[in-house]
Design a protein around this motif. Sequence first.
Motif, PDB file in Angstrom:
ATOM      1  N   THR A   1      11.176  -5.010   8.727  1.00 53.48           N
ATOM      2  CA  THR A   1      11.027  -3.798   9.533  1.00 53.48           C
ATOM      3  C   THR A   1      10.537  -2.678   8.617  1.00 53.48           C
ATOM      4  OG1 THR A   1      13.224  -2.833   9.113  1.00 53.48           O
ATOM      5  CG2 THR A   1      13.063  -4.441  10.912  1.00 53.48           C
ATOM      6  N   GLN A   2      10.185  -1.571   9.228  1.00 55.40           N
ATOM      7  CA  GLN A   2       9.921  -0.393   8.403  1.00 55.40           C
ATOM      8  C   GLN A   2      11.199  -0.044   7.672  1.00 55.40           C
ATOM      9  OE1 GLN A   2       9.119   2.044  11.890  1.00 55.40           O
ATOM     10  NE2 GLN A   2      10.735   3.466  11.269  1.00 55.40           N
ATOM     11  N   ASN A   3      11.073   0.530   6.488  1.00 51.43           N
ATOM     12  CA  ASN A   3      12.257   0.927   5.727  1.00 51.43           C
ATOM     13  C   ASN A   3      12.755   2.311   6.141  1.00 51.43           C
ATOM     14  OD1 ASN A   3      14.233   0.404   3.709  1.00 51.43           O
ATOM     15  ND2 ASN A   3      13.108   1.681   2.268  1.00 51.43           N
ATOM     16  N   LEU A   4      11.912   3.082   6.788  1.00 54.39           N
ATOM     17  CA  LEU A   4      12.248   4.443   7.203  1.00 54.39           C
ATOM     18  C   LEU A   4      13.145   4.430   8.437  1.00 54.39           C
ATOM     19  CD1 LEU A   4      11.653   7.541   6.869  1.00 54.39           C
ATOM     20  CD2 LEU A   4       9.840   7.187   8.553  1.00 54.39           C
ATOM     21  N   CYS A   5      14.331   5.017   8.314  1.00 55.26           N
ATOM     22  CA  CYS A   5      15.200   5.180   9.477  1.00 55.26           C
ATOM     23  C   CYS A   5      14.594   6.269  10.364  1.00 55.26           C
ATOM     24  CB  CYS A   5      16.611   5.582   9.050  1.00 55.26           C
ATOM     25  SG  CYS A   5      17.709   5.897  10.456  1.00 55.26           S
ATOM     26  N   PRO A   6      14.254   5.957  11.610  1.00 59.92           N
ATOM     27  CA  PRO A   6      13.616   6.962  12.461  1.00 59.92           C
ATOM     28  C   PRO A   6      14.560   8.065  12.914  1.00 59.92           C
ATOM     29  CG  PRO A   6      14.001   4.956  13.709  1.00 59.92           C
ATOM     30  CD  PRO A   6      14.384   4.664  12.280  1.00 59.92           C
ATOM     31  N   HIS A   7      15.841   7.851  12.769  1.00 55.92           N
ATOM     32  CA  HIS A   7      16.829   8.832  13.209  1.00 55.92           C
ATOM     33  C   HIS A   7      16.812  10.080  12.324  1.00 55.92           C
ATOM     34  CE1 HIS A   7      21.227  10.152  13.305  1.00 55.92           C
ATOM     35  NE2 HIS A   7      20.715  10.564  14.442  1.00 55.92           N
ATOM     36  N   ARG A   8      16.968   9.888  11.021  1.00 56.33           N
ATOM     37  CA  ARG A   8      17.009  11.027  10.101  1.00 56.33           C
ATOM     38  C   ARG A   8      15.884  10.989   9.067  1.00 56.33           C
ATOM     39  NH1 ARG A   8      22.210  13.708   9.921  1.00 56.33           N
ATOM     40  NH2 ARG A   8      22.708  13.888  12.115  1.00 56.33           N
TER      41      ARG A   8
ATOM     42  N   LYS B   1       0.860  -1.190   0.000  1.00 59.48           N
ATOM     43  CA  LYS B   1       0.000   0.000   0.000  1.00 59.48           C
ATOM     44  C   LYS B   1       0.897   1.241   0.000  1.00 59.48           C
ATOM     45  CE  LYS B   1      -3.946  -2.325   1.991  1.00 59.48           C
ATOM     46  NZ  LYS B   1      -4.991  -2.327   2.990  1.00 59.48           N
ATOM     47  N   ASP B   2       0.821   2.081   1.036  1.00 60.25           N
ATOM     48  CA  ASP B   2       1.656   3.281   1.090  1.00 60.25           C
ATOM     49  C   ASP B   2       2.909   3.097   1.931  1.00 60.25           C
ATOM     50  OD1 ASP B   2      -0.080   4.706  -0.518  1.00 60.25           O
ATOM     51  OD2 ASP B   2      -1.257   5.452   1.168  1.00 60.25           O
ATOM     52  N   GLU B   3       3.163   1.870   2.386  1.00 61.78           N
ATOM     53  CA  GLU B   3       4.301   1.611   3.265  1.00 61.78           C
ATOM     54  C   GLU B   3       5.468   1.004   2.503  1.00 61.78           C
ATOM     55  OE1 GLU B   3       3.569  -0.266   7.129  1.00 61.78           O
ATOM     56  OE2 GLU B   3       1.451  -0.179   6.614  1.00 61.78           O
ATOM     57  N   GLN B   4       6.677   1.353   2.934  1.00 66.18           N
ATOM     58  CA  GLN B   4       7.887   0.679   2.474  1.00 66.18           C
ATOM     59  C   GLN B   4       8.379  -0.187   3.619  1.00 66.18           C
ATOM     60  OE1 GLN B   4      10.995   2.993   0.658  1.00 66.18           O
ATOM     61  NE2 GLN B   4       9.543   4.393  -0.302  1.00 66.18           N
ATOM     62  N   ILE B   5       8.596  -1.464   3.323  1.00 64.57           N
ATOM     63  CA  ILE B   5       9.040  -2.425   4.329  1.00 64.57           C
ATOM     64  C   ILE B   5      10.380  -2.999   3.889  1.00 64.57           C
ATOM     65  CG2 ILE B   5       8.523  -4.628   5.457  1.00 64.57           C
ATOM     66  CD1 ILE B   5       5.534  -3.931   5.109  1.00 64.57           C
ATOM     67  N   ALA B   6      11.335  -3.006   4.813  1.00 59.63           N
ATOM     68  CA  ALA B   6      12.648  -3.596   4.550  1.00 59.63           C
ATOM     69  C   ALA B   6      12.585  -5.077   4.926  1.00 59.63           C
ATOM     70  CB  ALA B   6      13.722  -2.890   5.367  1.00 59.63           C
ATOM     71  N   LEU B   7      12.975  -5.931   4.000  1.00 56.46           N
ATOM     72  CA  LEU B   7      12.949  -7.383   4.200  1.00 56.46           C
ATOM     73  C   LEU B   7      14.381  -7.897   4.152  1.00 56.46           C
ATOM     74  CD1 LEU B   7      11.339 -10.085   4.307  1.00 56.46           C
ATOM     75  CD2 LEU B   7      11.333 -10.002   1.793  1.00 56.46           C
ATOM     76  N   PHE B   8      14.759  -8.689   5.160  1.00 61.50           N
ATOM     77  CA  PHE B   8      16.137  -9.176   5.281  1.00 61.50           C
ATOM     78  C   PHE B   8      16.171 -10.692   5.394  1.00 61.50           C
ATOM     79  CE2 PHE B   8      15.888  -5.012   7.282  1.00 61.50           C
ATOM     80  CZ  PHE B   8      16.906  -4.329   6.635  1.00 61.50           C
ATOM     81  N   TYR B   9      17.222 -11.289   4.802  1.00 62.39           N
ATOM     82  CA  TYR B   9      17.455 -12.722   4.954  1.00 62.39           C
ATOM     83  C   TYR B   9      18.865 -12.946   5.480  1.00 62.39           C
ATOM     84  CZ  TYR B   9      18.285 -17.611   3.951  1.00 62.39           C
ATOM     85  OH  TYR B   9      18.608 -18.944   4.069  1.00 62.39           O
ATOM     86  N   PHE B  10      18.950 -13.599   6.646  1.00 61.31           N
ATOM     87  CA  PHE B  10      20.224 -14.002   7.235  1.00 61.31           C
ATOM     88  C   PHE B  10      20.466 -15.454   6.852  1.00 61.31           C
ATOM     89  CE2 PHE B  10      20.343 -10.286   9.712  1.00 61.31           C
ATOM     90  CZ  PHE B  10      21.479 -10.261  10.490  1.00 61.31           C
ATOM     91  N   SER B  11      21.272 -15.708   5.853  1.00 60.45           N
ATOM     92  CA  SER B  11      21.479 -17.094   5.412  1.00 60.45           C
ATOM     93  C   SER B  11      22.235 -17.905   6.456  1.00 60.45           C
ATOM     94  CB  SER B  11      22.220 -17.136   4.077  1.00 60.45           C
ATOM     95  OG  SER B  11      23.532 -16.636   4.210  1.00 60.45           O
ATOM     96  N   ARG B  12      23.195 -17.297   7.131  1.00 56.22           N
ATOM     97  CA  ARG B  12      23.975 -18.055   8.112  1.00 56.22           C
ATOM     98  C   ARG B  12      23.142 -18.457   9.318  1.00 56.22           C
ATOM     99  NH1 ARG B  12      26.310 -12.989   7.663  1.00 56.22           N
ATOM    100  NH2 ARG B  12      25.819 -11.590   9.375  1.00 56.22           N
TER     101      ARG B  12
END
Length: 123
Positions: free
Chosen positions: A49-56, A31-42
Amino acid sequence: MSTTQTTTTNWFFACKTSDVPTNGGVCVKYKDEQIALFYFSRRDEWYATQNLCPHRRQMALSRGMTGTVKDEPKVACPFHKKTFSLADGRCISDETECSLTVYPVKIIDDLVYIGVDTLFAAI
């Protein structure tokens, strides 16, 4: 008459497992959200998580560096190096109050699904 609110998790198809780089991330739009998707193979673990860095307030976390801190999976913003837990979203690089929204992930037949909570009002 009273109103109660209930939350349900809606699962949406994000991508194929092969679309996500090993030990890296991608940005998925829902929808209107950007979501960061991660895969840790090891670790053979998936995180979202949300893709937006809350810091900046930049849409950058999917391009961040992944790793571990004391066996906890984490991502570091590629611009500001703020580090966040992929497990619960809290900032682990300092004592700031910023944190990330995290989403559940499930894999079914090499397809990645992300769960997004929807709030319903019931009368």
